[in-house]
Design a protein around this motif. Structure first.
Motif, mmCIF file in Angstrom:
data_model
loop_
_atom_site.group_PDB
_atom_site.id
_atom_site.type_symbol
_atom_site.label_atom_id
_atom_site.label_comp_id
_atom_site.label_asym_id
_atom_site.label_seq_id
_atom_site.Cartn_x
_atom_site.Cartn_y
_atom_site.Cartn_z
ATOM 1 N N THR A 160 -26.394 -34.687 30.735
ATOM 2 C CA THR A 160 -26.814 -36.055 30.438
ATOM 3 C C THR A 160 -28.105 -36.312 31.210
ATOM 4 O O THR A 160 -28.301 -35.753 32.311
ATOM 5 C CB THR A 160 -25.742 -37.089 30.813
ATOM 6 O OG1 THR A 160 -26.143 -38.379 30.339
ATOM 7 C CG2 THR A 160 -25.512 -37.162 32.302
ATOM 8 N N GLY A 161 -28.999 -37.113 30.611
ATOM 9 C CA GLY A 161 -30.273 -37.417 31.253
ATOM 10 C C GLY A 161 -30.347 -38.871 31.658
ATOM 11 O O GLY A 161 -29.931 -39.765 30.914
ATOM 12 N N ILE A 162 -30.874 -39.137 32.852
ATOM 13 C CA ILE A 162 -30.967 -40.499 33.381
ATOM 14 C C ILE A 162 -32.429 -40.804 33.719
ATOM 15 O O ILE A 162 -33.069 -40.079 34.503
ATOM 16 C CB ILE A 162 -30.112 -40.664 34.654
ATOM 17 C CG1 ILE A 162 -28.648 -40.308 34.380
ATOM 18 C CG2 ILE A 162 -30.228 -42.091 35.190
ATOM 19 C CD1 ILE A 162 -27.804 -40.200 35.638
ATOM 20 N N ASN A 163 -32.953 -41.868 33.128
ATOM 21 C CA ASN A 163 -34.287 -42.360 33.486
ATOM 22 C C ASN A 163 -34.080 -43.632 34.300
ATOM 23 O O ASN A 163 -33.602 -44.644 33.774
ATOM 24 C CB ASN A 163 -35.116 -42.667 32.230
ATOM 25 C CG ASN A 163 -36.554 -43.042 32.556
ATOM 26 O OD1 ASN A 163 -36.875 -43.425 33.681
ATOM 27 N ND2 ASN A 163 -37.422 -42.972 31.560
ATOM 28 N N PRO A 164 -34.424 -43.607 35.580
ATOM 29 C CA PRO A 164 -34.129 -44.765 36.432
ATOM 30 C C PRO A 164 -35.040 -45.977 36.202
ATOM 31 O O PRO A 164 -34.651 -47.106 36.531
ATOM 32 C CB PRO A 164 -34.316 -44.212 37.843
ATOM 33 C CG PRO A 164 -35.304 -43.120 37.681
ATOM 34 C CD PRO A 164 -35.021 -42.501 36.342
ATOM 35 N N LYS A 165 -36.207 -45.761 35.616
ATOM 36 C CA LYS A 165 -37.156 -46.885 35.456
ATOM 37 C C LYS A 165 -37.845 -46.781 34.091
ATOM 38 O O LYS A 165 -38.543 -45.807 33.801
ATOM 39 C CB LYS A 165 -38.194 -46.858 36.577
ATOM 40 C CG LYS A 165 -39.203 -47.991 36.517
ATOM 41 C CD LYS A 165 -40.120 -47.940 37.742
ATOM 42 C CE LYS A 165 -41.278 -48.913 37.607
ATOM 43 N NZ LYS A 165 -40.860 -50.325 37.529
ATOM 44 N N THR A 166 -37.632 -47.772 33.301
ATOM 45 C CA THR A 166 -38.238 -47.772 31.957
ATOM 46 C C THR A 166 -39.268 -48.893 31.805
ATOM 47 O O THR A 166 -39.741 -49.169 30.688
ATOM 48 C CB THR A 166 -37.149 -47.939 30.886
ATOM 49 O OG1 THR A 166 -36.453 -49.171 31.088
ATOM 50 C CG2 THR A 166 -36.188 -46.762 30.920
ATOM 51 N N THR A 167 -39.605 -49.541 32.884
ATOM 52 C CA THR A 167 -40.578 -50.641 32.841
ATOM 53 C C THR A 167 -41.904 -50.205 33.454
ATOM 54 O O THR A 167 -41.946 -49.236 34.243
ATOM 55 C CB THR A 167 -40.058 -51.864 33.603
ATOM 56 O OG1 THR A 167 -39.837 -51.507 34.962
ATOM 57 C CG2 THR A 167 -38.762 -52.361 32.982
ATOM 58 N N ASP A 168 -42.965 -50.915 33.090
ATOM 59 C CA ASP A 168 -44.270 -50.672 33.708
ATOM 60 C C ASP A 168 -44.390 -51.513 34.979
ATOM 61 O O ASP A 168 -43.655 -52.468 35.186
ATOM 62 C CB ASP A 168 -45.402 -51.051 32.734
ATOM 63 C CG ASP A 168 -45.394 -50.154 31.499
ATOM 64 O OD1 ASP A 168 -44.993 -48.975 31.632
ATOM 65 O OD2 ASP A 168 -45.746 -50.653 30.410
ATOM 66 N N ASP B 244 -44.943 -52.101 39.276
ATOM 67 C CA ASP B 244 -44.432 -51.625 40.560
ATOM 68 C C ASP B 244 -43.067 -52.199 40.905
ATOM 69 O O ASP B 244 -42.586 -52.040 42.021
ATOM 70 C CB ASP B 244 -45.420 -51.997 41.676
ATOM 71 C CG ASP B 244 -46.773 -51.321 41.492
ATOM 72 O OD1 ASP B 244 -46.790 -50.208 40.911
ATOM 73 O OD2 ASP B 244 -47.794 -51.912 41.900
ATOM 74 N N GLY B 245 -42.465 -52.891 39.983
ATOM 75 C CA GLY B 245 -41.186 -53.514 40.278
ATOM 76 C C GLY B 245 -40.066 -52.475 40.386
ATOM 77 O O GLY B 245 -40.196 -51.310 40.040
ATOM 78 N N GLY B 246 -38.927 -52.929 40.859
ATOM 79 C CA GLY B 246 -37.778 -52.053 40.970
ATOM 80 C C GLY B 246 -37.233 -51.959 42.383
ATOM 81 O O GLY B 246 -37.857 -52.397 43.357
ATOM 82 N N THR B 247 -36.062 -51.358 42.500
ATOM 83 C CA THR B 247 -35.390 -51.178 43.786
ATOM 84 C C THR B 247 -35.161 -49.687 44.004
ATOM 85 O O THR B 247 -34.795 -48.960 43.074
ATOM 86 C CB THR B 247 -34.028 -51.909 43.806
ATOM 87 O OG1 THR B 247 -34.245 -53.284 43.503
ATOM 88 C CG2 THR B 247 -33.362 -51.771 45.154
ATOM 89 N N GLU B 248 -35.366 -49.279 45.223
ATOM 90 C CA GLU B 248 -35.239 -47.841 45.518
ATOM 91 C C GLU B 248 -33.803 -47.483 45.899
ATOM 92 O O GLU B 248 -33.155 -48.167 46.686
ATOM 93 C CB GLU B 248 -36.194 -47.458 46.647
ATOM 94 C CG GLU B 248 -36.292 -45.959 46.873
ATOM 95 C CD GLU B 248 -37.385 -45.594 47.863
ATOM 96 O OE1 GLU B 248 -37.043 -45.436 49.061
ATOM 97 O OE2 GLU B 248 -38.554 -45.491 47.453
#
Length: 226
Positions: A166-174, A176-180
């Motif tokens: 299975t493949g996981i993409n953790p960030k699909t948005t443009d 710098d947002g997001g949580t590490e």
């Protein structure tokens, strides 16, 4: 006259001697003596017969007892019937998360994603009957990965060296947002009581993550938003 007296005296002496000899013979053949003479032989014969009977009964009893003991300890065949196939719990059932071994690698395709490879633990045979794994980063709703519907074979049988991906993409948005996050939580179903928390090869910035279905072909586990 003297001649007749001498002859008579001689006959009396001979008669007395004969009586004495007869008495001696009778004494030697007394029944009590015969019984005494025969006595020692009788106890010996009785002892021999008693000994023989004891040996015979003792040899028979251990044999019967030993046979009974051996018969009661043959439960090993029943054990072999239960476990002789060499397979552990989980055979022929849906794969639980704790039935599987996980490997996570970082891949560069499609802008980068994590490839999760699973295989059944030794001795386990099970099926990935739920097409899409449950994946999340942390415990918040924002960290739950959405299925993208790629790949998918339902069900996938796992045993021995067979694997699924299975493949996981953790960030699909443009931007710098997001949580590490340094770990990802994955389970075969949403209600699995034993989810696996896997260490990522490198920290991931997570925002609107996605996950593919299970696939037997790793090329089908590259997550892409269509």
């Amino acid at each position: 006259m003297r001649s007749r007296l001498a002859a008579r005296s001689t006959r009396l002496v001979l008669a007395a001697a004969a009586i004495t000899a007869l008495a001696a013979t009778t004494t030697a053949c007394d029944p009590e003596d015969a019984a005494d003479a025969a006595g020692p032989a009788a106890p010996s014969a009785a002892a021999s017969a008693s000994s023989g009977g004891s040996d015979g009964s003792s040899s028979d009893k251990p044999s019967a007892s030993g046979s009974g003991s051996n018969g009661s300890s043959t439960g090993g065949s029943a054990d072999k019937t239960d476990s002789g196939d060499g397979k552990k719990d989980g055979y022929g059932l849906s794969c639980g998360t704790n039935d599987l071994s996980f490997t996570v690698t970082s891949e560069s395709q499609a802008g980068g994603y994590y490839l999760v490879t699973v295989k059944a633990k030794p001795g386990i045979t099970c099926f990935l009957e739920v097409n899409t794994p449950s994946v999340s980063f942390g415990s918040g709703a924002d960290g739950v990965a959405s299925p993208v519907g790629q790949g998918g074979e339902d069900p996938i049988k796992l045993t021995g060296s067979a694997v699924a991906y299975t493949g996981i993409n953790p960030k699909t948005t443009d931007g710098d947002g997001g949580t590490e996050f340094e770990n990802v939580i994955i389970s075969t179903t949403e209600d699995d009581p034993n989810p696996a928390e896997l260490k990522l090869p490198d920290p991931a910035t997570v925002e609107k993550p996605i996950v593919t279905n299970w696939a037997a072909n790793r090329a089908e586990a590259v997550p892409v938003i269509v």
